[in-house]
Write an enzyme that holds these catalytic residues in place. Sequence first.
Site, PDB file in Angstrom:
ATOM      1  N   ARG A  23       0.814  -1.225   0.000  1.00  0.00           N
ATOM      2  CA  ARG A  23       0.000   0.000   0.000  1.00  0.00           C
ATOM      3  C   ARG A  23       0.841   1.265   0.000  1.00  0.00           C
ATOM      4  O   ARG A  23       0.360   2.344  -0.306  1.00  0.00           O
ATOM      5  CB  ARG A  23      -0.917   0.024   1.227  1.00  0.00           C
ATOM      6  CG  ARG A  23      -1.875  -1.138   1.301  1.00  0.00           C
ATOM      7  CD  ARG A  23      -2.532  -1.206   2.649  1.00  0.00           C
ATOM      8  NE  ARG A  23      -1.517  -1.447   3.670  1.00  0.00           N
ATOM      9  CZ  ARG A  23      -1.698  -1.238   4.970  1.00  0.00           C
ATOM     10  NH1 ARG A  23      -2.850  -0.789   5.419  1.00  0.00           N
ATOM     11  NH2 ARG A  23      -0.729  -1.499   5.830  1.00  0.00           N
ATOM     12  N   GLU A  28       6.415   7.361  11.944  1.00  0.00           N
ATOM     13  CA  GLU A  28       6.204   8.450  12.884  1.00  0.00           C
ATOM     14  C   GLU A  28       7.252   9.510  12.561  1.00  0.00           C
ATOM     15  O   GLU A  28       8.437   9.262  12.722  1.00  0.00           O
ATOM     16  CB  GLU A  28       6.437   7.934  14.315  1.00  0.00           C
ATOM     17  CG  GLU A  28       5.312   8.143  15.235  1.00  0.00           C
ATOM     18  CD  GLU A  28       5.559   7.509  16.599  1.00  0.00           C
ATOM     19  OE1 GLU A  28       6.651   7.679  17.185  1.00  0.00           O
ATOM     20  OE2 GLU A  28       4.630   6.841  17.069  1.00  0.00           O
ATOM     21  N   GLN A  46       6.697  26.183  16.372  1.00  0.00           N
ATOM     22  CA  GLN A  46       6.352  26.654  15.032  1.00  0.00           C
ATOM     23  C   GLN A  46       6.844  25.650  14.001  1.00  0.00           C
ATOM     24  O   GLN A  46       7.973  25.167  14.091  1.00  0.00           O
ATOM     25  CB  GLN A  46       7.022  28.012  14.789  1.00  0.00           C
ATOM     26  CG  GLN A  46       6.690  28.645  13.470  1.00  0.00           C
ATOM     27  CD  GLN A  46       7.258  30.066  13.361  1.00  0.00           C
ATOM     28  OE1 GLN A  46       7.248  30.820  14.317  1.00  0.00           O
ATOM     29  NE2 GLN A  46       7.743  30.407  12.197  1.00  0.00           N
ATOM     30  N   ASP A  47       5.985  25.331  13.018  1.00  0.00           N
ATOM     31  CA  ASP A  47       6.366  24.491  11.880  1.00  0.00           C
ATOM     32  C   ASP A  47       6.364  25.363  10.630  1.00  0.00           C
ATOM     33  O   ASP A  47       5.461  26.187  10.450  1.00  0.00           O
ATOM     34  CB  ASP A  47       5.369  23.349  11.674  1.00  0.00           C
ATOM     35  CG  ASP A  47       5.523  22.229  12.687  1.00  0.00           C
ATOM     36  OD1 ASP A  47       6.270  22.380  13.664  1.00  0.00           O
ATOM     37  OD2 ASP A  47       4.878  21.180  12.492  1.00  0.00           O
ATOM     38  N   ASN A  48       7.371  25.174   9.782  1.00  0.00           N
ATOM     39  CA  ASN A  48       7.494  25.948   8.545  1.00  0.00           C
ATOM     40  C   ASN A  48       7.656  24.999   7.363  1.00  0.00           C
ATOM     41  O   ASN A  48       8.135  23.872   7.533  1.00  0.00           O
ATOM     42  CB  ASN A  48       8.717  26.869   8.598  1.00  0.00           C
ATOM     43  CG  ASN A  48       8.645  27.845   9.741  1.00  0.00           C
ATOM     44  OD1 ASN A  48       7.604  28.414  10.028  1.00  0.00           O
ATOM     45  ND2 ASN A  48       9.757  28.042  10.419  1.00  0.00           N
ATOM     46  N   ARG A  58      19.347  28.254   0.231  1.00  0.00           N
ATOM     47  CA  ARG A  58      18.811  29.128   1.274  1.00  0.00           C
ATOM     48  C   ARG A  58      19.748  29.049   2.471  1.00  0.00           C
ATOM     49  O   ARG A  58      20.083  27.968   2.938  1.00  0.00           O
ATOM     50  CB  ARG A  58      17.400  28.693   1.667  1.00  0.00           C
ATOM     51  CG  ARG A  58      16.382  28.817   0.538  1.00  0.00           C
ATOM     52  CD  ARG A  58      15.004  28.340   1.023  1.00  0.00           C
ATOM     53  NE  ARG A  58      14.020  28.336  -0.040  1.00  0.00           N
ATOM     54  CZ  ARG A  58      13.136  29.302  -0.260  1.00  0.00           C
ATOM     55  NH1 ARG A  58      13.121  30.375   0.504  1.00  0.00           N
ATOM     56  NH2 ARG A  58      12.269  29.207  -1.241  1.00  0.00           N
ATOM     57  N   HIS A  61      21.409  30.649   7.729  1.00  0.00           N
ATOM     58  CA  HIS A  61      20.609  31.497   8.612  1.00  0.00           C
ATOM     59  C   HIS A  61      20.663  31.065  10.073  1.00  0.00           C
ATOM     60  O   HIS A  61      20.905  29.907  10.377  1.00  0.00           O
ATOM     61  CB  HIS A  61      19.141  31.470   8.180  1.00  0.00           C
ATOM     62  CG  HIS A  61      18.905  31.896   6.775  1.00  0.00           C
ATOM     63  ND1 HIS A  61      17.909  31.354   6.000  1.00  0.00           N
ATOM     64  CD2 HIS A  61      19.526  32.814   5.995  1.00  0.00           C
ATOM     65  CE1 HIS A  61      17.916  31.919   4.799  1.00  0.00           C
ATOM     66  NE2 HIS A  61      18.898  32.808   4.772  1.00  0.00           N
ATOM     67  N   LYS A  71      16.225  23.443  15.544  1.00  0.00           N
ATOM     68  CA  LYS A  71      15.320  23.021  14.469  1.00  0.00           C
ATOM     69  C   LYS A  71      15.464  21.529  14.205  1.00  0.00           C
ATOM     70  O   LYS A  71      16.555  20.978  14.331  1.00  0.00           O
ATOM     71  CB  LYS A  71      15.679  23.724  13.154  1.00  0.00           C
ATOM     72  CG  LYS A  71      15.651  25.212  13.173  1.00  0.00           C
ATOM     73  CD  LYS A  71      16.173  25.756  11.848  1.00  0.00           C
ATOM     74  CE  LYS A  71      16.235  27.266  11.872  1.00  0.00           C
ATOM     75  NZ  LYS A  71      16.845  27.797  10.659  1.00  0.00           N
ATOM     76  N   HIS A 118      22.342  27.616   9.520  1.00  0.00           N
ATOM     77  CA  HIS A 118      21.719  26.518   8.779  1.00  0.00           C
ATOM     78  C   HIS A 118      21.358  26.949   7.365  1.00  0.00           C
ATOM     79  O   HIS A 118      20.907  28.070   7.142  1.00  0.00           O
ATOM     80  CB  HIS A 118      20.451  26.066   9.517  1.00  0.00           C
ATOM     81  CG  HIS A 118      19.610  25.146   8.714  1.00  0.00           C
ATOM     82  ND1 HIS A 118      18.445  25.555   8.104  1.00  0.00           N
ATOM     83  CD2 HIS A 118      19.781  23.843   8.395  1.00  0.00           C
ATOM     84  CE1 HIS A 118      17.934  24.520   7.446  1.00  0.00           C
ATOM     85  NE2 HIS A 118      18.719  23.481   7.613  1.00  0.00           N
ATOM     86  N   TYR A 131      10.344  22.244   8.534  1.00  0.00           N
ATOM     87  CA  TYR A 131      11.113  22.280   9.770  1.00  0.00           C
ATOM     88  C   TYR A 131      10.287  22.750  10.948  1.00  0.00           C
ATOM     89  O   TYR A 131       9.372  23.532  10.812  1.00  0.00           O
ATOM     90  CB  TYR A 131      12.399  23.093   9.631  1.00  0.00           C
ATOM     91  CG  TYR A 131      12.312  24.463   9.045  1.00  0.00           C
ATOM     92  CD1 TYR A 131      12.467  25.596   9.835  1.00  0.00           C
ATOM     93  CD2 TYR A 131      12.133  24.639   7.679  1.00  0.00           C
ATOM     94  CE1 TYR A 131      12.436  26.861   9.292  1.00  0.00           C
ATOM     95  CE2 TYR A 131      12.096  25.907   7.125  1.00  0.00           C
ATOM     96  CZ  TYR A 131      12.248  27.015   7.947  1.00  0.00           C
ATOM     97  OH  TYR A 131      12.200  28.265   7.392  1.00  0.00           O
ATOM     98  N   ASP A 142      17.029  38.180  12.783  1.00  0.00           N
ATOM     99  CA  ASP A 142      17.614  37.476  11.632  1.00  0.00           C
ATOM    100  C   ASP A 142      19.113  37.680  11.560  1.00  0.00           C
ATOM    101  O   ASP A 142      19.607  38.793  11.743  1.00  0.00           O
ATOM    102  CB  ASP A 142      17.026  38.031  10.325  1.00  0.00           C
ATOM    103  CG  ASP A 142      15.968  37.149   9.731  1.00  0.00           C
ATOM    104  OD1 ASP A 142      15.748  36.037  10.238  1.00  0.00           O
ATOM    105  OD2 ASP A 142      15.347  37.583   8.743  1.00  0.00           O
ATOM    106  N   ASP A 169      20.363  36.773   0.886  1.00  0.00           N
ATOM    107  CA  ASP A 169      21.421  35.786   1.116  1.00  0.00           C
ATOM    108  C   ASP A 169      22.735  36.130   0.418  1.00  0.00           C
ATOM    109  O   ASP A 169      23.775  35.574   0.752  1.00  0.00           O
ATOM    110  CB  ASP A 169      20.951  34.385   0.718  1.00  0.00           C
ATOM    111  CG  ASP A 169      19.978  33.796   1.728  1.00  0.00           C
ATOM    112  OD1 ASP A 169      19.829  34.361   2.829  1.00  0.00           O
ATOM    113  OD2 ASP A 169      19.359  32.757   1.413  1.00  0.00           O
TER     114      ASP A 169
END
Length: 187
Positions: A23, A28, A46-48, A58, A61, A71, A118, A131, A142, A169
């Site tokens: 299937r 998890e 927080q999830d992004n 990217r 940071h 993270k 990162h 993340y 920032d 960046d």
Amino acid sequence: MEVIKTAIDGLYIIEPRVFSDSRGYFFESFSQREFDEKIHPITFVQDNESMSGYGVMRGLHFQRPPFTQSKIVRCVKGAVLDVAVDIRKGSPTYGQHVAVELSEDNHRQFFISKGFAHGFAVLSETAIFQYKCDEFYHPEADGGISILDDSLGIDWRIPTDKVILSDKDTRHPLLRDFDSPFHCHLD
């Protein structure tokens, strides 16, 4: 989940236990209990998610104190080269990095503690990257170092003429010109 320590303290590769059959698969993607037991207690707030095309890079940071972030990152579609650079003053691994390929096929995740810069490079046609963070985003906090700093010795696996960066960046300082707000506290 299996937790793999890397060569730099504070960076961990997480491999979930994947159950596959005709299937498809199930795993998890996060367990607070297992994370607290195998790495350390943490609360994510927080999830992004981002979507990017091939060659997009990217980073690198971080958020300055008092809004530092840890993270857990993963790639749910496509593949990325994910990198964390130690920017903790006094750390024996200052300026060193760990690079991990994260993909929809390997289901790996990467935990990055506070005190690291990162970033990632998209290796596939497109990538969806997710993340979890243990601190909310604060634009005033920032920070970054140049993702193209040759002194870091990172092989991003993207030809220079294919690299796509945001304007922001391109303006981050090189590591040698950077005054880190992070300090290593060796026990």
